[in-house]
Enzyme design. Sequence first.
Site, mmCIF file in Angstrom:
data_model
loop_
_atom_site.group_PDB
_atom_site.id
_atom_site.type_symbol
_atom_site.label_atom_id
_atom_site.label_comp_id
_atom_site.label_asym_id
_atom_site.label_seq_id
_atom_site.Cartn_x
_atom_site.Cartn_y
_atom_site.Cartn_z
ATOM 1 N N THR A 46 0.815 -1.172 -0.001
ATOM 2 C CA THR A 46 -0.107 -0.034 -0.116
ATOM 3 C C THR A 46 0.773 1.368 -0.078
ATOM 4 O OG1 THR A 46 -0.095 0.358 2.534
ATOM 5 C CG2 THR A 46 -1.567 -1.483 1.486
ATOM 6 N N CYS A 47 0.287 2.349 0.033
ATOM 7 C CA CYS A 47 1.058 3.476 0.018
ATOM 8 C C CYS A 47 1.787 3.726 1.280
ATOM 9 C CB CYS A 47 0.239 5.004 -0.154
ATOM 10 S SG CYS A 47 -1.046 5.216 1.206
ATOM 11 N N ASN A 48 1.417 3.038 2.547
ATOM 12 C CA ASN A 48 2.249 3.163 3.582
ATOM 13 C C ASN A 48 2.879 2.058 3.862
ATOM 14 O OD1 ASN A 48 1.686 5.968 4.380
ATOM 15 N ND2 ASN A 48 -0.457 5.525 5.218
ATOM 16 N N GLN A 108 -9.801 1.384 4.271
ATOM 17 C CA GLN A 108 -9.353 0.951 2.903
ATOM 18 C C GLN A 108 -8.410 -0.439 3.214
ATOM 19 O OE1 GLN A 108 -7.405 4.010 0.753
ATOM 20 N NE2 GLN A 108 -7.114 2.868 -0.828
ATOM 21 N N GLN A 127 -7.466 -4.021 1.112
ATOM 22 C CA GLN A 127 -6.192 -4.051 0.477
ATOM 23 C C GLN A 127 -5.680 -5.468 1.024
ATOM 24 O OE1 GLN A 127 -4.492 -0.490 1.957
ATOM 25 N NE2 GLN A 127 -4.454 0.459 0.003
ATOM 26 N N ALA A 145 -8.476 9.523 -11.086
ATOM 27 C CA ALA A 145 -10.146 9.274 -10.651
ATOM 28 C C ALA A 145 -10.388 7.873 -10.524
ATOM 29 C CB ALA A 145 -11.005 10.172 -10.982
ATOM 30 N N GLY A 184 -8.523 5.120 -10.205
ATOM 31 C CA GLY A 184 -7.970 4.258 -9.194
ATOM 32 C C GLY A 184 -8.404 3.994 -8.166
#
Length: 393
Positions: free
Chosen positions: A49-51, A117, A121, A191, A193
């Site tokens: 994920t982004c983190n 979210q 994931q 948008a 995604g």
Amino acid sequence: MGISLISVSHRNAPLAVRERFAFPEETQRELMRRAVERDIASECVIISTCNRTEVYTYAECPGSNFTRMQNLLFESAGVSDEEELGDYIRLYSGTKAIEHLFRVAAGLDSMVVGEDQILGQVKRAHEQAHQTGTCGVYLNTLFRYAVTAAKKVKTETDLSRTTVSMATMAIKAAEQGMGSLNGKKIMLIGASGKIGGIVLKNLQCIEGAEVYITSRNIGQAHEDHHHKITYQVMEYEDRYELADQMDVIISATSSPHYTLTCGKLSAALATAKPRVLIDLAVPIDIEAKVDQIPGVKRYDVDDFQELARANNEKKQHEVAAADQILGEIQKDFERWMVFQQSLPKIEKLKQWMLDEAARKGFDKAIDKMLYKLRDHSEPSELRSFFRHVEEMD
């Protein structure tokens, strides 16, 4: 035999390091396949994920394979031997690795505690490993238990009742930067995604904003009546041409390249006014140097930690309740795992019992087993065993 984890996350690694390990899906699949093919692990699942990028494995000798798994991770990230990134890696094994996944799935390890979210994931990571053929009985069961526990936390606590996410914090950062978004022009790149779609839904709460989006899946402007959003669809190639009109630009793509560079954006901005640029991507979408353009304030995912802190402090009571729920279901999984790993020993015990019963009778076989239990158990284990005997009908 056991479960291990190698983690690179917002807890211990800055964005510049995390984006080195933000692998596209095909690289994730290849990494999992290599881990199994090279006999580093018999099972492997990657959450990206982004983190965070986290590699969960099941192996016969998990501790001895940490170095090999880390080397494979570095190989996939293109990290050279000279680079000292070991300080940003966290290693977990056994109960610690299991507990970590449970907390991740429930949103307790997220930058924004309780965000929804991450559960989706985790599910997608599990499914991807299943499709790749690297998720066997142990990790398959672990992830199913973790998802079940996260759902129970969601329904039995208030942890996710007041939803705060990276998307909502992006909107809040834009509002703080501009004072108000009423009457402002907002460009959303990506948008269609996963993150961009959530941002678009959050924009429905903003009255009077003019929203422009880029999307590969939508060919014309239209109104989303379900979410009551009206937005103008623009071609991705026109983003610089329209940038001068914008007050806020949010980018959330999975592109390996910049969606906005400092040089091109600087040349495109002719009107002097305050602007907020928000980058929700890892690797980053918007070149960090855009901060040097007069009037431009850029935010990335690491800048939201202060905004997240207030939300997290309010939820500490719910975190304690969530931990209790997770702990109970985690014990259920660990009991299953001990039992699963002991099946050959159970079969051996059953055969021994049958042989003893055939020679000396069933009562004698039971007595002998109980004496063996007495002679090879800790006193606390015996007390626990006989306490459960008392509870039997």
